[in-house]
Design a protein around this motif. Structure first.
Motif, short mmCIF file in Angstrom:
data_model
loop_
_atom_site.label_atom_id
_atom_site.label_comp_id
_atom_site.label_asym_id
_atom_site.label_seq_id
_atom_site.Cartn_x
_atom_site.Cartn_y
_atom_site.Cartn_z
N MET A 246 0.98 -1.13 -0.13
CA MET A 246 0.03 0.03 0.03
C MET A 246 0.95 1.22 0.17
SD MET A 246 -3.09 1.49 0.09
CE MET A 246 -3.91 2.94 0.42
N ILE A 247 0.65 2.17 -1.13
CA ILE A 247 1.55 3.25 -1.04
C ILE A 247 0.78 4.25 -0.20
CG2 ILE A 247 2.48 5.35 -2.55
CD1 ILE A 247 2.16 3.17 -4.89
N SER A 248 1.75 5.10 0.59
CA SER A 248 1.20 6.06 1.77
C SER A 248 1.27 7.28 0.92
CB SER A 248 2.03 6.10 2.87
OG SER A 248 2.14 4.97 3.56
N THR A 249 0.20 8.19 1.09
CA THR A 249 0.26 9.45 0.70
C THR A 249 0.23 10.48 1.70
OG1 THR A 249 -1.25 8.73 -1.08
CG2 THR A 249 -1.10 11.07 -0.80
N VAL A 250 1.10 11.41 1.46
CA VAL A 250 1.27 12.53 2.20
C VAL A 250 1.14 14.08 1.72
CG1 VAL A 250 3.07 13.88 3.99
CG2 VAL A 250 3.19 11.49 3.68
N LEU A 251 0.41 14.96 2.28
CA LEU A 251 -0.06 16.15 1.68
C LEU A 251 0.98 17.11 2.57
CD1 LEU A 251 -1.36 18.23 0.02
CD2 LEU A 251 -3.17 18.14 1.61
N GLY A 252 1.90 17.79 1.82
CA GLY A 252 2.60 18.44 2.67
C GLY A 252 2.12 20.26 2.52
N SER A 253 1.00 20.39 3.21
CA SER A 253 0.23 21.57 2.99
C SER A 253 -0.73 21.69 4.24
CB SER A 253 -0.49 21.69 1.64
OG SER A 253 -1.32 22.81 1.68
N ALA A 254 -1.07 22.87 4.92
CA ALA A 254 -1.91 23.24 5.74
C ALA A 254 -3.22 23.60 4.97
CB ALA A 254 -1.24 24.53 6.79
N SER A 255 -3.40 23.74 3.76
CA SER A 255 -4.44 24.08 3.27
C SER A 255 -5.98 22.98 3.54
CB SER A 255 -4.31 24.46 1.73
OG SER A 255 -5.58 24.50 1.19
N PRO A 256 -6.72 23.48 4.03
CA PRO A 256 -7.95 22.72 4.28
C PRO A 256 -8.58 22.29 2.81
CG PRO A 256 -8.60 24.79 5.07
CD PRO A 256 -7.05 24.92 4.84
N ALA A 257 -8.52 23.45 2.04
CA ALA A 257 -9.13 23.11 0.66
C ALA A 257 -8.46 22.25 0.01
CB ALA A 257 -9.20 24.50 -0.24
N ARG A 258 -7.21 22.07 -0.11
CA ARG A 258 -6.42 21.15 -0.88
C ARG A 258 -6.63 19.57 -0.09
NH1 ARG A 258 -1.40 24.85 -0.77
NH2 ARG A 258 -1.53 25.82 -2.79
N LEU A 259 -6.51 19.58 1.32
CA LEU A 259 -7.00 18.27 1.86
C LEU A 259 -8.57 17.75 1.56
CD1 LEU A 259 -6.15 16.04 3.90
CD2 LEU A 259 -6.98 17.54 5.60
N ARG A 260 -9.61 18.73 1.61
CA ARG A 260 -10.64 18.51 1.07
C ARG A 260 -10.81 17.96 -0.33
NH1 ARG A 260 -12.55 22.67 2.56
NH2 ARG A 260 -12.88 23.89 0.61
N VAL A 261 -10.19 18.52 -1.18
CA VAL A 261 -10.11 17.96 -2.87
C VAL A 261 -9.70 16.82 -2.90
CG1 VAL A 261 -9.08 18.43 -5.01
CG2 VAL A 261 -10.06 20.59 -3.73
N LEU A 262 -8.43 16.49 -2.19
CA LEU A 262 -8.02 15.11 -2.29
C LEU A 262 -8.96 14.02 -1.65
CD1 LEU A 262 -4.29 15.78 -1.56
CD2 LEU A 262 -5.17 15.30 -3.83
N ARG A 263 -9.54 14.30 -0.33
CA ARG A 263 -10.44 13.50 0.20
C ARG A 263 -11.56 13.19 -0.87
NH1 ARG A 263 -10.14 15.50 6.45
NH2 ARG A 263 -8.15 14.04 7.02
N ASP A 264 -12.24 14.24 -1.26
CA ASP A 264 -13.28 14.15 -2.18
C ASP A 264 -12.97 13.27 -3.43
OD1 ASP A 264 -15.02 15.49 -0.31
OD2 ASP A 264 -14.64 17.58 -1.47
N ALA A 265 -11.80 13.31 -3.83
CA ALA A 265 -11.44 12.64 -4.94
C ALA A 265 -10.70 11.21 -4.56
CB ALA A 265 -10.29 13.11 -5.71
N GLY A 266 -11.14 10.63 -3.45
CA GLY A 266 -10.95 9.28 -3.03
C GLY A 266 -9.44 8.81 -2.14
N LEU A 267 -8.53 10.04 -1.94
CA LEU A 267 -7.44 9.88 -1.28
C LEU A 267 -7.77 10.05 0.29
CD1 LEU A 267 -6.56 9.90 -4.25
CD2 LEU A 267 -4.29 10.95 -3.15
N ASP A 268 -6.80 9.60 1.13
CA ASP A 268 -6.83 9.88 2.55
C ASP A 268 -5.25 10.30 2.99
OD1 ASP A 268 -7.85 10.41 4.84
OD2 ASP A 268 -7.82 8.24 5.54
N PRO A 269 -4.84 11.55 2.62
CA PRO A 269 -3.59 11.70 3.09
C PRO A 269 -3.26 11.93 4.51
CG PRO A 269 -4.48 13.45 1.98
CD PRO A 269 -5.46 12.52 1.72
N THR A 270 -1.99 11.81 4.64
CA THR A 270 -1.65 12.09 6.10
C THR A 270 -0.85 13.73 5.74
OG1 THR A 270 -0.96 9.98 6.87
CG2 THR A 270 -0.14 11.80 8.11
N VAL A 271 -1.23 14.60 6.67
CA VAL A 271 -0.64 16.00 6.60
C VAL A 271 0.56 16.25 7.37
CG1 VAL A 271 -1.46 18.35 6.94
CG2 VAL A 271 -3.01 16.97 6.16
N LEU A 272 1.60 16.61 6.64
CA LEU A 272 2.53 17.12 7.50
C LEU A 272 3.12 18.40 6.70
CD1 LEU A 272 4.98 16.77 9.20
CD2 LEU A 272 6.27 15.36 7.48
#
Length: 214
Positions: A1-27
């Motif tokens: 399983m490939i882990s995904t990390v979002l390097g951003s504090a932006s809630p909008a970016r996180l929401r876009v990725l979650r709505d598109a099927g990803l569940d990244p960890t934020v750092l």
């Protein structure tokens, strides 16, 4: 399983990725964006946003590989790090987050009735076996047509606080959406991260986006 990390504090970016099927960890990265922009001097807008995305990636990846947080051990072993930076290009000038009401009001008075380009730099770093395997970066530009709104509406929008903390002093997916006549290009990029460009960059590091879906 490939882990995904979002390097951003932006809630909008996180929401876009979650709505598109990803569940990244934020750092969240800790880079001095203003210092980097100053060092770049007369670099093109494309270079500025892409360099900022790369700088954020360097900071986040360094933290992951240092192993200080065990929560990111899986990402170091087999993961991808996504970082972005957005700025608005209007009349040849780049602007980021206004931070103060005065700057936001002045910026909106320049933007109203005008067309700007939301520039978003993207960087993807492929990690495997505790090391960087590959890094790719690019940018997305989307034209934004701003409504010719009144001073009163500008001031009431700025008073909400929303435009102070977003690139270009506007949102597409929030209150700012009322103040736009339209966009020409990729809506996800205006919100913060381009899904089409991210998919293409993932392919360049031999990752199928479907493998990241939760």
């Amino acid at each position: 399983m490939i882990s995904t990390v979002l390097g951003s504090a932006s809630p909008a970016r996180l929401r876009v990725l979650r709505d598109a099927g990803l569940d990244p960890t934020v750092l969240v990265s800790d880079v001095d964006e203003d210092a980097i922009i100053d060092e770049l001097g007369d670099a093109s807008p494309e270079t500025v946003v892409t360099t900022l995305a790369r700088a954020k990636a360097d900071a986040v990846v360094s933290s992951i590989l240092a192993g200080s947080d065990p929560a990111f051990a899986s990402a170091a072993a087999d993961g991808v790090v996504l970082t972005c930076d957005s700025m608005l290009l209007l009349d040849g000038e780049l602007s980021g987050k206004p931070h103060s009401p005065e700057v936001a009001v002045a910026q909106w008075r320049r933007m109203r009735g005008n067309v700007g380009h939301l520039m978003t730099g993207h960087c993807i770093t492929r990690l495997r076996n505790g090391a960087v395997e590959s890094v790719v970066a690019d940018h997305q530009s989307t034209a934004v047509r701003f409504s010719d709104i009144s001073d009163e509406l500008i001031e009431r929008y700025v008073a909400t606080g929303e435009p102070l903390k977003v690139a270009g002093a506007f949102t597409l997916d929030g209150l700012g959406g009322w103040l736009l006549d339209g966009i020409d290009g990729d809506p996800s990029s205006v919100i913060g991260i381009s899904l089409p460009l991210t998919r293409r960059l993932l392919a360049r590091v031999d990752v199928n986006v479907a493998d990241l879906w939760r």
